[in-house]
Design a protein around this motif. Structure first.
Motif, PDB file in Angstrom:
ATOM      1  N   SER A 437     101.394  43.442 -36.498  1.00 29.54           N
ATOM      2  CA  SER A 437     100.949  42.378 -37.407  1.00 29.54           C
ATOM      3  C   SER A 437      99.733  41.687 -36.803  1.00 29.54           C
ATOM      4  N   PRO A 438      98.617  42.415 -36.659  1.00 31.92           N
ATOM      5  CA  PRO A 438      97.460  41.865 -35.945  1.00 31.92           C
ATOM      6  C   PRO A 438      96.874  40.627 -36.593  1.00 31.92           C
ATOM      7  N   SER A 439      96.803  40.579 -37.917  1.00 31.90           N
ATOM      8  CA  SER A 439      96.196  39.420 -38.580  1.00 31.90           C
ATOM      9  C   SER A 439      96.996  38.159 -38.295  1.00 31.90           C
ATOM     10  N   GLU A 440      98.326  38.283 -38.363  1.00 33.47           N
ATOM     11  CA  GLU A 440      99.199  37.152 -38.117  1.00 33.47           C
ATOM     12  C   GLU A 440      98.982  36.609 -36.710  1.00 33.47           C
ATOM     13  N   ALA A 467      91.655  38.415 -28.025  1.00 30.12           N
ATOM     14  CA  ALA A 467      90.548  39.374 -27.976  1.00 30.12           C
ATOM     15  C   ALA A 467      91.038  40.781 -28.280  1.00 30.12           C
ATOM     16  N   CYS A 468      92.217  41.124 -27.771  1.00 30.56           N
ATOM     17  CA  CYS A 468      92.782  42.452 -28.024  1.00 30.56           C
ATOM     18  C   CYS A 468      92.977  42.696 -29.516  1.00 30.56           C
ATOM     19  N   ILE A 469      93.535  41.697 -30.195  1.00 30.51           N
ATOM     20  CA  ILE A 469      93.785  41.860 -31.633  1.00 30.51           C
ATOM     21  C   ILE A 469      92.475  41.958 -32.403  1.00 30.51           C
ATOM     22  N   LEU A 470      91.487  41.164 -32.008  1.00 33.12           N
ATOM     23  CA  LEU A 470      90.180  41.256 -32.657  1.00 33.12           C
ATOM     24  C   LEU A 470      89.561  42.638 -32.431  1.00 33.12           C
ATOM     25  N   LEU A 471      89.739  43.183 -31.238  1.00 32.67           N
ATOM     26  CA  LEU A 471      89.207  44.525 -30.959  1.00 32.67           C
ATOM     27  C   LEU A 471      89.880  45.561 -31.854  1.00 32.67           C
ATOM     28  N   LEU A 472      91.202  45.449 -32.021  1.00 36.49           N
ATOM     29  CA  LEU A 472      91.903  46.385 -32.900  1.00 36.49           C
ATOM     30  C   LEU A 472      91.396  46.263 -34.330  1.00 36.49           C
ATOM     31  N   HIS A 473      90.996  45.062 -34.711  1.00 31.23           N
ATOM     32  CA  HIS A 473      90.419  44.825 -36.041  1.00 31.23           C
ATOM     33  C   HIS A 473      89.005  45.373 -36.159  1.00 31.23           C
ATOM     34  N   GLY A 474      88.384  45.674 -35.032  1.00 31.79           N
ATOM     35  CA  GLY A 474      87.011  46.147 -35.058  1.00 31.79           C
ATOM     36  C   GLY A 474      85.985  45.050 -34.893  1.00 31.79           C
ATOM     37  N   ASP A 475      86.448  43.811 -34.588  1.00 27.42           N
ATOM     38  CA  ASP A 475      85.518  42.682 -34.442  1.00 27.42           C
ATOM     39  C   ASP A 475      85.175  42.488 -32.962  1.00 27.42           C
ATOM     40  N   GLY A 617     101.488  56.202 -36.863  1.00 33.26           N
ATOM     41  CA  GLY A 617     101.371  57.196 -37.930  1.00 33.26           C
ATOM     42  C   GLY A 617      99.937  57.564 -38.219  1.00 33.26           C
ATOM     43  N   ALA A 618      99.043  56.569 -38.205  1.00 38.69           N
ATOM     44  CA  ALA A 618      97.625  56.844 -38.475  1.00 38.69           C
ATOM     45  C   ALA A 618      97.039  57.748 -37.403  1.00 38.69           C
ATOM     46  N   HIS A 619      97.334  57.471 -36.140  1.00 41.70           N
ATOM     47  CA  HIS A 619      96.856  58.326 -35.059  1.00 41.70           C
ATOM     48  C   HIS A 619      97.347  59.767 -35.246  1.00 41.70           C
ATOM     49  N   CYS A 620      98.650  59.896 -35.541  1.00 43.13           N
ATOM     50  CA  CYS A 620      99.240  61.237 -35.642  1.00 43.13           C
ATOM     51  C   CYS A 620      98.691  62.016 -36.837  1.00 43.13           C
ATOM     52  N   VAL A 621      98.651  61.387 -38.000  1.00 40.85           N
ATOM     53  CA  VAL A 621      98.205  62.095 -39.202  1.00 40.85           C
ATOM     54  C   VAL A 621      96.731  62.455 -39.091  1.00 40.85           C
ATOM     55  N   GLU A 622      95.947  61.596 -38.461  1.00 45.11           N
ATOM     56  CA  GLU A 622      94.523  61.887 -38.258  1.00 45.11           C
ATOM     57  C   GLU A 622      94.344  63.199 -37.498  1.00 45.11           C
ATOM     58  N   ARG A 645      93.601  57.855 -43.772  1.00 47.63           N
ATOM     59  CA  ARG A 645      92.824  56.683 -44.189  1.00 47.63           C
ATOM     60  C   ARG A 645      93.752  55.606 -44.756  1.00 47.63           C
ATOM     61  N   THR A 646      94.731  56.020 -45.557  1.00 40.87           N
ATOM     62  CA  THR A 646      95.699  55.057 -46.110  1.00 40.87           C
ATOM     63  C   THR A 646      96.456  54.351 -44.999  1.00 40.87           C
ATOM     64  N   LEU A 647      96.884  55.093 -43.983  1.00 44.35           N
ATOM     65  CA  LEU A 647      97.648  54.495 -42.886  1.00 44.35           C
ATOM     66  C   LEU A 647      96.780  53.577 -42.028  1.00 44.35           C
ATOM     67  N   TRP A 648      95.525  53.958 -41.776  1.00 44.82           N
ATOM     68  CA  TRP A 648      94.650  53.054 -41.025  1.00 44.82           C
ATOM     69  C   TRP A 648      94.520  51.721 -41.757  1.00 44.82           C
ATOM     70  N   ARG A 649      94.352  51.809 -43.067  1.00 40.60           N
ATOM     71  CA  ARG A 649      94.186  50.571 -43.844  1.00 40.60           C
ATOM     72  C   ARG A 649      95.456  49.753 -43.854  1.00 40.60           C
ATOM     73  N   SER A 650      96.605  50.418 -44.054  1.00 45.08           N
ATOM     74  CA  SER A 650      97.867  49.663 -44.104  1.00 45.08           C
ATOM     75  C   SER A 650      98.214  49.074 -42.738  1.00 45.08           C
ATOM     76  N   ALA A 651      97.724  49.694 -41.645  1.00 43.49           N
ATOM     77  CA  ALA A 651      97.919  49.117 -40.310  1.00 43.49           C
ATOM     78  C   ALA A 651      96.957  47.964 -40.070  1.00 43.49           C
ATOM     79  N   GLY A 652      95.950  47.820 -40.925  1.00 48.10           N
ATOM     80  CA  GLY A 652      95.010  46.713 -40.804  1.00 48.10           C
ATOM     81  C   GLY A 652      93.930  46.927 -39.769  1.00 48.10           C
ATOM     82  N   VAL A 653      93.655  48.191 -39.428  1.00 47.60           N
ATOM     83  CA  VAL A 653      92.641  48.468 -38.401  1.00 47.60           C
ATOM     84  C   VAL A 653      91.724  49.587 -38.892  1.00 47.60           C
ATOM     85  N   PRO A 654      90.472  49.610 -38.402  1.00 44.87           N
ATOM     86  CA  PRO A 654      89.577  50.729 -38.725  1.00 44.87           C
ATOM     87  C   PRO A 654      89.904  51.918 -37.820  1.00 44.87           C
TER      88      PRO A 654
END
Length: 776
Positions: A437-440, A467-475, A617-622, A645-654
């Motif tokens: 839940s990175p945004s939270e 900072a870690c969560i922002l990095l996961l967000h791509g910021d 899941g996003a890592h694996c399916v990719e 792509r769907t899983l990356w988006r639902s995880a909230g990260v690029p």
């Protein structure tokens, strides 16, 4: 014996008995839902002589009992008789009420009533038994003992506890899990929404629930816990209000939800009267516990209740008994999951409890105890998250998120409490288990850091955690100054843990930017720092990131690092194991072994899917998309790219930088192989698949490796002992033989075999033997 019952008086087998005898009232409004409960109620009445419908006030027990009774009426020649014990008053005996309903003459004593009913086949519906609970138990016991043709269907807020009783727990009506994602047929699918629509359209002529109002109706029904009475009272307010106005006023549902209708029993004219009635049934200890449990946002277990709710007036050893009482009275809901039991108040019951807690003058003290419990829980989770209790903590962190938020809100809004917020927030969001839940986490850490800015080691940790969560967000731009401040503060304080944490996050930033040499150097330092202070969890995380960099740079040590990463978590840390298996698969893909890579990654995906981990899941399916492309299955590869792509988006990260170059390359390659149009269609098909089905789709073409296709290097995934076991399997030895050969317990040998099968993606010992033989 001259005492007798008036209605339907007859001798056994007399012609005057009819299936229509009784006093069941006719239904005035439509009956909504409850198909399962109806069927189960009828079934229980067919096998038991006493069935009790138990549930919280207003949940619809009476209405359901009447519908069940009407459905079985033909089985009772002497009729179905309703006895409303609520209207009898507290002073009355249930025997008087039963005698009055049946028209019995003489003294209404249990033994005499039983004698009058001994030759009859009838169903007695005892409604609202909680008002005369002990007397009801005594009466029912006598009647059932001496009247063999009698069956009793009771409703109560608590179990009667009589001999032979079968209990059917009546839950609130079904509501959507989320109000923001609804199917088009939500009103028909969810009972609570259907009830609201039915009652609202009855009071407002021409009213329709349009698509634009579905989310508001769903949220309304969720906030009212799916309780039928509350929903019906809310629907009546539609005469003057819109759904949105109702929602705006639900902060005080006890004032809003009321009716002056004289056709409704006084106890049901307001929601407050209904809950007051439940409160009156509780013992002093149960009332105190009810009030104190209201500080928990989304339920708790016994240990938490004992820790937070006990006091001089409620000793810890009395908590369990009070919980049992509240569960029995349907105030608390008992929920079992993964061997643990949690207790939850419905929202209306929780709000009522909060009012009582405020009236008691103990609210601040109890909320502080709740805050302290949250801080202890967060600290323990941080210490134990990597190890044998990892899966327990993964579940607990999810379960306690709402309470963590409540505790932080208390710290940030109560004067003098802000200093307690950074340790809680930093402990929770500095571990990978909370990255789902990175945004939270980012929002809370930002609030905490803004309000409590005194220099401390905890602030340094909170800085690099955010900072870690922002990095996961791509910021990366927003993360950089946080890491600089964290590093400077940690160095000034001489805190080695936070120095290592900051260096680790700088290494992660370099990895996510695909600056692999710099990432490798920083992550080496971070790992050494974590290991020096004995932090196993963060040491493993740094090793994982370091191994990713080594794999993508093609370093010789990449295999040993990947295998070490898997070995450190293979016995107990299943969540970490899903990432380690993906890493090992990535290493095999990098060396050109697509099929072996797919086997390992699917194993990782199974673990990630079991926990609904979209990031794993996003890592694996990719990477599964890449291996499918390498095997020439271009259409499937395009679908999997879309699904990833769907899983990356639902995880909230690029897509992380260290995978983006390969992703772009495979996308161009597949466009050429499939043609632009076919690629787009396949990609869209994967991307539009609901994320709940993405995992299954990615796994549904799992290919069992053939022995002749297995590279000898796959056995490098095994430990030395496991390779010994694999060799003995190839020699045809049983688990018992292997245990004797290696001088270990047979159970230990069985565990080795299970791990070998899991790591290699095999399903039988024969495959292990064939692959080992092929290697030799």
């Amino acid at each position: 014996m001259t005492d007798r019952c008036g209605p339907a008086v007859s001798r056994p087998g007399a012609d005057t008995r009819t299936a229509s005898a009784g006093n069941l009232p006719a239904e005035v409004t439509s009956f909504i839902g409850r198909r399962h409960e109806l069927a189960e109620g009828k079934r229980l009445l067919s096998v038991s002589r006493l069935v009790t419908l138990v549930g919280v006030g207003g949940v619809g027990k009476t209405r359901l009992a009447l519908r069940v009774a009407a459905g079985v009426r033909r089985a009772f020649p002497d009729g179905v008789w309703l006895v409303d014990l609520a209207s009898a008053g507290r002073w009355a005996s249930p025997a008087w009420a039963v005698a009055d309903a049946l028209g019995c003459q003489g003294r209404p004593e249990p033994v005499l009533l039983a004698q009058q009913l001994k030759d009859r086949r009838l169903l007695l519906v005892l409604d609202n038994c909680e008002h005369l609970h002990p007397e009801c138990v005594d009466l029912v016991g006598h009647l059932l003992r001496f009247a063999p043709g009698l069956r009793v269907l009771a409703t109560s807020r608590q179990v009667l506890g009589a001999d032979g009783e079968h209990v059917l727990q009546i839950r609130p009506l079904s509501v959507p899990d989320r109000a923001d994602v609804l199917p088009a047929d939500a009103v028909e699918r969810y009972e609570a929404m259907r009830l609201f629509a039915d009652r609202a359209t009855a009071v407002v002529s021409g009213l329709t629930i349009g698509a634009g109002e579905l989310a508001s109706v769903a949220l309304l029904c969720r906030r009212l816990d799916g309780i039928p009475l509350a929903i019906e009272l809310a629907a009546q307010r539609m005469r003057a209000l819109s759904v949105e106005q109702l929602l705006d006023r639900l902060d005080d549902p006890f004032r809003l939800l009321r009716t002056d209708g004289h056709a409704v029993a006084p106890r049901q004219r307001t929601l407050r009267a209904l809950v007051d009635w439940s409160h009156d049934l509780c013992s002093p200890a149960e009332r105190t516990l009810w009030a104190r449990l209201s500080v928990f946002a989304d339920g708790c277990d016994l240990e938490a209740a004992e820790r937070v709710c006990s006091g001089e007036d409620l000793p810890e050893e009395t908590i369990l008994e009070a919980i049992v009482g509240l569960v029995g009275k349907s105030i608390l809901h008992r929920e079992a999951c993964d061997g643990n039991v949690r207790y939850r108040l419905l929202k209306t019951m929780r709000q009522y409890g909060r009012e009582r807690l405020a009236e008691s003058g103990q609210e601040h003290a109890v909320r502080r105890r709740h805050r302290d419990w949250c801080a202890e829980t967060a600290a323990l989770a941080e210490t134990e998250w990597f190890g044998e209790r990892q899966m327990t903590w993964l579940g607990r962190i999810r379960d306690e998120q709402a309470d963590i938020h409540t505790a932080l809100e208390f710290c940030l809004t109560e004067p003098g409490e802000a200093s307690a917020a950074p340790p809680i927030a930093a402990a929770v969001w500095s571990t990978p288990l909370s990255w789902g839940s990175p945004s939270e986490g980012c929002r809370w850490l930002e609030r905490v850091l803004r309000q409590e800015n005194r220099p401390s080691a905890t602030r340094a940790k909170a800085l690099w955690a955010r900072a870690c969560i922002l990095l996961l967000h791509g910021d990366h731009a927003a993360a950089e100054p946080l890491l600089e401040e964290s590093g400077a503060l940690a160095e000034r304080l001489g805190d080695r843990a936070q120095v290592a944490g900051t260096i680790h996050m700088k290494g992660l930033a370099a990895l996510l930017e695909n600056d692999l040499p710099r990432a490798s150097a920083l992550l080496e330092r971070a790992r050494a720092g974590h290991r020096a202070i004995g932090d196993r969890g963060r040491s493993w995380t740094a090793l994982f990131h370091l191994a990713v960099a080594a794999v993508l740079m093609g370093e010789e040590r990449s295999r040993s690092l990947s295998n070490e990463c898997l070995a450190l978590c293979e016995d107990d840390a299943r969540w970490s194991q899903s990432y380690a298996l993906w890493l090992c698969g990535l290493e095999r893909w990098r060396r050109g072994h697509a099929q072996e890579a797919a086997v390992l990654i699917r194993n990782g995906l199974r673990l990630g899917a079991a926990e609904d981990d979209h990031l794993a899941g996003a890592h694996c399916v990719e990477v599964l998309a890449w291996t499918a492309a390498d095997e020439g299955r271009h259409t499937r590869a395009a679908e999997l790219l879309g699904a990833a792509r769907t899983l990356w988006r639902s995880a909230g990260v690029p897509i992380p930088g260290y995978l983006s170059e390969a992703h772009d390359g495979y996308e161009r390659r597949l466009q050429r192989a499939c043609g632009d149009e076919n690629f787009s269609v396949a990609y869209a098909r994967g991307a539009n698949r609901p994320h709940q089905r993405v995992f299954a789709h990615a796994l549904d073409e799992a290919v069992t490796p053939r022995a002749d296709a297995v590279d000898t290097g796959i056995f490098a995934l095994l430990t030395r002992r496991e390779r010994e076991v694999a060799e003995l399997i190839a020699q045809g030895m049983s688990n018992k033989d292997i245990a004797g050969k290696l001088v270990i317990a047979q159970r230990t040998a069985e565990g080795h075999v299970e791990r070998i099968l899991r790591k290699l993606g095999f399903t039988s010992r024969t495959q292990i033997a064939s692959a080992w033989t092929a290697q030799r």
